[in-house]
Scaffold this active site. Sequence first.
Site, PDB file in Angstrom:
ATOM      1  N   ASP A 125       0.860  -1.195   0.000  1.00 46.39           N
ATOM      2  CA  ASP A 125       0.000   0.000   0.000  1.00 46.39           C
ATOM      3  C   ASP A 125       0.891   1.239   0.000  1.00 46.39           C
ATOM      4  OD1 ASP A 125      -2.198   1.877   0.636  1.00 46.39           O
ATOM      5  OD2 ASP A 125      -3.351   0.065   0.973  1.00 46.39           O
ATOM      6  N   HIS A 140       2.024   1.898  -3.258  1.00 45.38           N
ATOM      7  CA  HIS A 140       1.075   2.846  -3.838  1.00 45.38           C
ATOM      8  C   HIS A 140       1.617   4.272  -3.852  1.00 45.38           C
ATOM      9  CE1 HIS A 140      -2.594  -0.027  -3.117  1.00 45.38           C
ATOM     10  NE2 HIS A 140      -1.638  -0.567  -3.846  1.00 45.38           N
TER      11      HIS A 140
END
Length: 400
Positions: A219, A242
């Site tokens: 993430d 991310h």
Amino acid sequence: MGLELNVATISLLLILLTSTTTINAQTKVFDVRNYGAKPNIDITTAVASAWKDACAYPGSSKVVVPEAVYRVGNITFFGPCKSPIEFNVLGSIHSPEDPNYFKGDRWIAFQSIDHLIVSGTGNFNGEGETAWSRNGCSKNGYCAHLPTSIRFDYITNSIVQDITSYNSKQFHIHALGCQNLTFDHVTIIAPQDSPNTDGIHIGRSTKINVINSQISTGDDCVSIGDGSRDILIQGVNCGPGHGISVGSLGMYQIEQPVSGINVIGCNLTNTSNGVRIKTWPNSYPGSASNIHFENIIINNVDAPIIIDQGYCPWNVCKPEIPSKVKISNVSFKNIRGISRTKRAVVIVCSSSLPCENVELRDIDLRYNGKDGPATSRCVNVKPIIAGYQNPPPCTITTVF
Ligand SMILES: *[C@@H]1O[C@H](CO)[C@@H](O)[C@H](O)[C@H]1NC(C)=O
Ligand SMILES: *[C@@H]1O[C@H](CO)[C@@H](O)[C@H](O)[C@H]1NC(C)=O
Ligand SMILES: *[C@@H]1O[C@H](CO)[C@@H](O)[C@H](O)[C@H]1NC(C)=O
Ligand SMILES: *[C@@H]1O[C@H](CO)[C@@H](O)[C@H](O)[C@H]1NC(C)=O
Ligand SMILES: *[C@@H]1O[C@H](CO)[C@@H](O)[C@H](O)[C@H]1NC(C)=O
């Protein structure tokens, strides 16, 4: 008597002064082995006792977890402590594997401590593999009762250095309500497809530095939540993951402003986003200002520069109702490299509160795919454009 200080008295005074200094300069070591810790077994009680004694010790103290594999259950190391304290990890600390073991939201936490150092070439292993596959978690982001590996709550004037976090069940590191906390040479590792494993999440904290660190996870590498002020992210290598994100903002009532964020000299490799600000649509009011991204190298990133005020993963919101988070004073300067999609620059702001004073200066983002070349898209924003621009900027408002 005043003038009659003789050599003997002065020597005695000197000895006293010197020995006092020596005592203060010496750090007392609290080795967990002296509290019954043995490799490969659960040492929660031993490490708790070592911390208790170290924290109560009137001089500088250091809890040492030596080079071996240890198992530790959920534990919170509470302050305040009598003096500066160090938690030195040379070994490998493993979490319970079973996600059902955890009743709270954390595995290891440090709370209400001033002058804490967490150091060592050792690591914290969250044993996340068993948790990631749990129902729902990867589909809707809701990973109830999965713990953050390492929490810092209300920590001040402190340093976290050299440690490694592997395979957290949810976030690796979460800093909340901290002030003057530096993460230096921290390494974070989890697979690209591990859900919700943010590297370092910062919330409601002031003067936090994340420097010289390596973050590969599933993430956000670093995510910056509401109430964060005076944050520096510098010399961070991120990817996969991310990207580096401010937000997401606006989901909760009474969020505090985000301001004074500097992301400088970072590399993003194989990430889904590069540098990003995201807010939920249909949101509560909020603000994000004075956010600067500078000298960023982009290697194969899907969305290198992105402001997304309609951030709505898992379709859990009403995207047609605009965000009420005001974004202003944002700059992207000297952002260069290779985009993995043609959408190299995307700045989508709220229709009810357009972004103000967004500057793009010296942007060079190439896209080599067949559907190329790279493009810019701007909605509800008139960016200030300066210096070199590839892709071509989305407005003609040019400043020299
Ligand atoms: C572990 O977590 C539970 C639930 O949050 C808590 O009640 C308990 O005190 C924790 N144990 C330790 C050692 O911190
Ligand atoms: C911030 O914390 C560091 C590390 O403990 C310390 O050296 C420094 O003096 C602190 N800064 C302030 C302004 O207190
Ligand atoms: C980023 O990549 C460049 C070029 O490969 C390298 O010189 C630089 O040291 C890297 N930065 C970090 C923070 O590792
Ligand atoms: C990035 O992806 C490429 C292609 O899939 C791969 O060869 C490379 O090792 C990856 N780099 C990193 C740092 O993950
Ligand atoms: C944005 O920058 C301008 C000019 O520097 C300044 O006057 C204004 O207060 C800033 N806005 C915020 C919300 O900080």
